[in-house]
Design a protein around this motif. Structure first.
Motif, short mmCIF file in Angstrom:
data_model
loop_
_atom_site.label_atom_id
_atom_site.label_comp_id
_atom_site.label_asym_id
_atom_site.label_seq_id
_atom_site.Cartn_x
_atom_site.Cartn_y
_atom_site.Cartn_z
N LEU A 135 10.45 -35.86 9.81
CA LEU A 135 11.52 -35.60 10.77
C LEU A 135 11.03 -34.62 11.84
O LEU A 135 10.54 -33.54 11.52
CB LEU A 135 12.75 -35.01 10.06
N VAL A 136 11.18 -35.02 13.09
CA VAL A 136 10.77 -34.21 14.23
C VAL A 136 12.03 -33.85 15.02
O VAL A 136 12.91 -34.68 15.20
CB VAL A 136 9.77 -34.97 15.12
N ASP A 137 12.11 -32.64 15.50
CA ASP A 137 13.29 -32.19 16.23
C ASP A 137 13.58 -33.10 17.42
O ASP A 137 12.72 -33.28 18.30
CB ASP A 137 13.08 -30.76 16.72
N SER A 142 20.27 -34.63 13.07
CA SER A 142 20.33 -36.07 12.82
C SER A 142 21.07 -36.37 11.53
O SER A 142 21.33 -35.49 10.71
CB SER A 142 18.91 -36.64 12.73
N THR A 143 21.40 -37.65 11.36
CA THR A 143 22.06 -38.09 10.14
C THR A 143 21.19 -37.81 8.92
O THR A 143 21.68 -37.39 7.87
CB THR A 143 22.37 -39.60 10.21
N VAL A 144 19.88 -38.02 9.07
CA VAL A 144 18.96 -37.77 7.95
C VAL A 144 19.01 -36.31 7.54
O VAL A 144 19.03 -35.98 6.35
CB VAL A 144 17.52 -38.17 8.32
N SER A 150 17.55 -31.43 4.77
CA SER A 150 16.22 -30.99 5.18
C SER A 150 16.23 -30.64 6.66
O SER A 150 17.15 -31.00 7.39
CB SER A 150 15.18 -32.07 4.89
N ARG A 151 15.20 -29.97 7.11
CA ARG A 151 15.12 -29.56 8.51
C ARG A 151 14.10 -30.40 9.25
O ARG A 151 13.12 -30.87 8.68
CB ARG A 151 14.73 -28.09 8.62
N ALA A 152 14.36 -30.57 10.53
CA ALA A 152 13.40 -31.27 11.39
C ALA A 152 12.33 -30.28 11.83
O ALA A 152 12.62 -29.10 12.07
CB ALA A 152 14.11 -31.86 12.60
#
Length: 248
Positions: A135-137, A142-144, A150-152
């Motif tokens: 996951l990237v900012d 985001s929904t994920v 978790s964090r982007a």
């Protein structure tokens, strides 16, 4: 040809791939989407959603039927599961992305759900592709992120090191994801850096709404670009985007 071999061979040949992402939770005219996808010669369709917690068997069967009717059984796209939950395994699909959320430090997202799904996946006989999902900012939560807690990641060095660690630990694909409905796609400099430091096929998705943004991702080093939200709102754009991707 199996799905991974197809993706890898296209990447090695320098041919760019566009993938259409369909979320079973969201309503759409599957036959219309199937006709557009087949006519555009899109070869990869991903099925899944991070907020969807139900089996996808019926959806995959309906989608495959639509492809067969739209294309006469010839040249139909691969249907690839992009699971957000252990329930999203179907023997009717062509392959499953066995993804680990590498940007998380939660063991449940790195290996826990995989353990629970292993027997079902093995019994299905479906092609399984190990993938590192990062996951990237993308400028908004985001929904994920909401679903997984978790964090982007924002730092290019951390993102790149995470991708490298994924490849070194045996992941055959790396996916940089800005998240569903992202305000901005993954930045070109991040894609370039990850591309320079890894050798497996690189997938980029999230926040891509224009052909220009897609082409920027390809130019930076993406082998495959995934688009979901935009095609949900404007399915006719599948043809336009695919035409541009096929030129590269």
């Amino acid at each position: 040809m199996q799905v991974y071999e197809y993706i890898r061979s296209e990447a090695r040949a320098g041919r760019k791939l566009l993938a259409v992402l369909l979320d079973p939770e969201k309503e759409c005219d599957l036959m219309h989407v199937a006709k557009l996808t087949v006519s555009a010669d899109v070869k990869i369709v991903l099925v899944g959603g991070s907020g969807y917690k139900k089996p996808v068997d019926e959806y995959v069967v309906r989608l495959r039927t639509c492809f067969e009717q739209a294309g006469g059984g010839k040249g139909n796209p691969y249907i690839v599961l992009f699971p957000g939950d252990v329930s999203q395994v179907s023997r009717h699909a062509d392959a499953l992305l066995f993804l680990s959320l590498l940007s998380s430090r939660d063991a449940e997202l790195l290996i826990g759900q995989h353990v629970r799904a292993a027997e079902k996946v093995k019994e299905s006989g479906i092609e399984t592709i190990a993938m590192g999902y990062i996951l990237v900012d993308g400028g908004r939560v985001s929904t994920v992120e909401r679903v997984t807690g978790s964090r982007a990641l924002r730092d290019t060095r951390e993102i790149t090191a995470t991708a490298m660690a994924g490849e070194m630990s045996g992941k055959r694909l790396i996916y940089l994801e800005a998240g569903s409905g992202a305000e901005k796609p993954v930045q070109s400099d991040i894609i370039k850096t990850v591309r320079c430091c890894t050798s497996v096929p690189l997938i980029v998705g999230g926040g891509i709404k224009t052909v220009g943004q897609m082409n920027e991702a390809f130019s930076a080093g993406a082998d495959m670009v995934v688009i979901g939200n935009h095609f949900e709102e404007m399915p006719e754009d599948i043809v336009k985007f695919a035409r541009e991707a096929n030129k590269l």
